[in-house]
Write an enzyme that holds these catalytic residues in place. Structure first.
Site, mmCIF file in Angstrom:
data_model
loop_
_atom_site.group_PDB
_atom_site.id
_atom_site.type_symbol
_atom_site.label_atom_id
_atom_site.label_comp_id
_atom_site.label_asym_id
_atom_site.label_seq_id
_atom_site.Cartn_x
_atom_site.Cartn_y
_atom_site.Cartn_z
ATOM 1 N N LYS A 1 -13.727 1.789 -3.791
ATOM 2 C CA LYS A 1 -14.760 2.194 -2.830
ATOM 3 C C LYS A 1 -15.864 2.980 -3.527
ATOM 4 O O LYS A 1 -17.059 2.753 -3.289
ATOM 5 C CB LYS A 1 -14.141 3.065 -1.726
ATOM 6 C CG LYS A 1 -13.198 2.356 -0.774
ATOM 7 C CD LYS A 1 -12.695 3.370 0.254
ATOM 8 C CE LYS A 1 -11.691 2.761 1.203
ATOM 9 N NZ LYS A 1 -11.183 3.757 2.172
ATOM 10 N N GLU B 1 0.832 -1.198 0.000
ATOM 11 C CA GLU B 1 0.000 0.000 0.000
ATOM 12 C C GLU B 1 0.871 1.254 0.000
ATOM 13 O O GLU B 1 0.464 2.299 -0.508
ATOM 14 C CB GLU B 1 -0.936 -0.001 1.217
ATOM 15 C CG GLU B 1 -2.094 0.972 1.089
ATOM 16 C CD GLU B 1 -3.169 0.761 2.132
ATOM 17 O OE1 GLU B 1 -4.225 0.189 1.805
ATOM 18 O OE2 GLU B 1 -2.930 1.155 3.293
ATOM 19 N N HIS C 1 6.655 -27.339 2.501
ATOM 20 C CA HIS C 1 5.858 -28.412 1.909
ATOM 21 C C HIS C 1 4.790 -27.843 0.980
ATOM 22 O O HIS C 1 3.794 -28.509 0.693
ATOM 23 C CB HIS C 1 5.230 -29.257 3.019
ATOM 24 C CG HIS C 1 6.250 -29.903 3.898
ATOM 25 N ND1 HIS C 1 6.769 -31.158 3.640
ATOM 26 C CD2 HIS C 1 6.882 -29.451 5.013
ATOM 27 C CE1 HIS C 1 7.663 -31.460 4.569
ATOM 28 N NE2 HIS C 1 7.754 -30.439 5.408
#
Length: 551
Positions: free
Chosen positions: A515, A356, A387
């Site tokens: 937004k 950000e 793994h």
């Protein structure tokens, strides 16, 4: 703070030439050329944190040229500007002063001619008094029962930082049960509340503006749940507190701002805010003294960053090594692997702080950038990742610089678990750096097998080329102090890279577009209105399908 395009500097040109000389070098060669390489390329911080950067494709000449780049980009002045309250977040006309929040020596720090330390100390003292009341059982709910459960409702920096720290410091936690709700998906708040008792639950609503969609949607659902159980909205005052700057919205919600609101300031970025009132859940979880140690660790790293020469400066060194790979080797990702289960959210936290902050494509002059800026940050706790995706690290076609982080001393020394954990840490950094391509060792391996011809055939598939760079960060023990220092180490690394990238690290305008579009789409989902014809065909088709399936 000067705006300097890094790839037009002399240092950048010299680094490109140096890269041409270095690109065929191997880490193995570098160790063979210098038997004291570890000593030459590792440093400690206060005898608490060891940073070993010897397993990188760098020489002394590389470091010197990278430091020249930092100097030419005026890093030293930029550091001074931040610490002295200059408005270096120019796109928002704000100072950047998370360092003031942990200024335990109380040295005056001025913003617009005013010392911010008295107001910081006032909020910190209010936090301490409140937390002590809750922890000691003197703050009770509407039926006079003590508080047992804390629900922090926030998102982004109002969630990731406090959640990461409370998880990392679980060995220091008191009796309070901590819960964190961030996702606007109703499942998150539902699953959190279903086993809680409103009589002893305290909600912490963390939103600077008190308008953040996700946070306020969850906060309203929590308030409805509480009021349904209590049948009296007046009891909200004993069960809801706010971390905010919006006094009017907080009062409208039902919280008394004078008593139950803890403020912070516009010079505190959300992703750098765990040191502020946003860190109240941390203080509730681990207590006042441990929160103060967290601040102390960060402050000591601040002093190191501010006062240490660049060639000895840990955040600067890590930042410059990152730029070496990002902008000259053209790698696109960095991996962070904490070999400590308590630190399982550390990478997610740094993912936000880094991506950000430095995920920008326009420089400080407002011009499009022609070089790579912030990397993609990813990772998992060790040894789980071994793994999962380490296969690609060892034998894939991409270079992925890695940070390995582990404590020397475990909080849970069960049997030989910790020795096995750390042996994997050391083994992975060695395997990534040196591989198994040494002819003699491979021949010995083949000859030790019964099916000699078969083993010869599969040798190419077992070869690990090595030459994969990594930093090893060994912490004496994960404590509030060392965690604070470690977080600040990465904060300042990110700041340093942002200065050299010539970007504004402390804004996040890219978050806003999504937004705004969500706000415009929401009415089309909630009501029987027609779907806007202004959408692209994909968005229109998705909305149409959603509405048809939902009836």
């Amino acid at each position: 703070m000067k705006n300097i395009n890094p790839n037009r500097t002399q240092a950048w040109k010299h680094l490109k030439q140096h890269f041409d000389d270095m690109k065929s070098t191997s880490i193995n060669d570098l160790f063979n050329q210098d038997k004291y390489r570890f000593a030459h390329f590792s440093k400690t911080f206060n005898n608490e944190i060891l940073v070993d950067y010897s397993k990188n494709l760098i020489t002394n000449e590389t470091i010197i040229k990278l430091i020249s780049l930092a100097i030419e980009c005026d890093l030293i002045e930029a550091i001074s500007d931040m610490f002295h309250g200059e408005k270096i977040n120019c796109s928002e006309d704000r100072a950047v002063l998370h360092i003031a929040l942990r200024n335990i020596k109380n040295t005056p720090i001025l913003v617009d001619g005013f010392n911010v330390m008295p107001q910081i100390n006032a909020v910190l003292n209010k936090m301490k008094q409140f937390c002590n009341r809750v922890i000691q059982g003197n703050w009770t709910g509407y039926t006079d029962k003590i508080i047992t459960d804390i629900v922090n409702i926030g998102i982004g920096g109002s969630n990731l930082g406090p959640y990461m720290v409370t998880e990392a410091l679980k060995p220091y936690r008191n009796h309070l049960n901590m819960h964190f709700v961030s996702n606007i998906d109703g499942t998150h708040i539902f699953e959190t509340l279903k086993n809680l008792n409103p009589e002893n639950t305290l909600f912490v609503i963390a939103s600077k503006t008190f308008t953040t969609q996700e946070t306020m949607t969850n906060a309203l659902s929590a308030r409805n749940w509480f009021c349904k159980a209590t049948s009296d909205a007046q009891h909200i005052s004993k069960h809801f507190i706010a971390l905010s700057t919006n006094t009017i919205a907080v009062r409208k919600f039902g919280i008394d701002p004078s008593e139950n609101m803890f403020k912070f300031w516009d010079w505190v970025g959300g992703r750098y805010s765990l040191w502020s009132a946003i860190g109240l859940p941390i203080m509730l979880s681990v207590g006042v003294s441990n929160f103060e140690l967290l601040l102390t660790g960060a402050h000591d790293m601040d002093i190191h960053f501010y006062s240490t020469p660049l060639h000895e400066n840990l955040p600067v060194i890590l930042a410059l090594i990152g730029i070496w790979y990002n902008n000259f080797f053209q790698v696109e990702t960095e991996a962070i692997f904490p070999y400590d289960q308590y630190m399982h959210r550390f990478t997610a936290y740094l993912q936000q702080v880094n991506m950000e902050s430095n995920g920008k494509c326009v420089d400080r002059n407002g011009c499009p950038i022609t070089y790579q800026t912030g990397p993609i940050i990813w990772g998992e706790p060790g040894t789980n990742g071994q793994h999962s995706f380490y296969q690609l690290l060892h034998q894939g076609t991409k270079m992925v610089p890695c940070d390995f982080i582990a404590p020397a001393i475990s909080h849970n020394p069960i049997s030989d678990h910790h020795e096995k954990l750390i042996s994997n840490f050391f083994a992975q950094t060695k395997a990534l750096a040196f591989g198994n391509t040494h002819l003699t060792s491979m021949q010995k391996y083949i000859q030790s097998k019964k099916n000699y011809k078969h083993e010869q055939c599969i040798v190419p598939f077992k070869l690990c080329k090595g030459n994969n760079p990594s930093n090893s960060i060994l912490v004496k023990k994960i404590t509030p102090y060392t965690l604070g220092a470690l977080i600040a180490l990465y904060e300042h690394k990110i700041f340093t890279q942002g200065i050299i990238f010539n970007i504004y690290t402390f804004d996040q305008w890219g978050v806003e577009l999504g937004k705004q579009l969500a706000d415009s789409i929401l009415p089309e989902l909630k009501y029987e209105s027609m779907i806007s014809k202004n959408h692209d065909s994909s968005t229109y088709g998705l909305i149409h399908c959603y509405k048809s399936w939902c009836g």
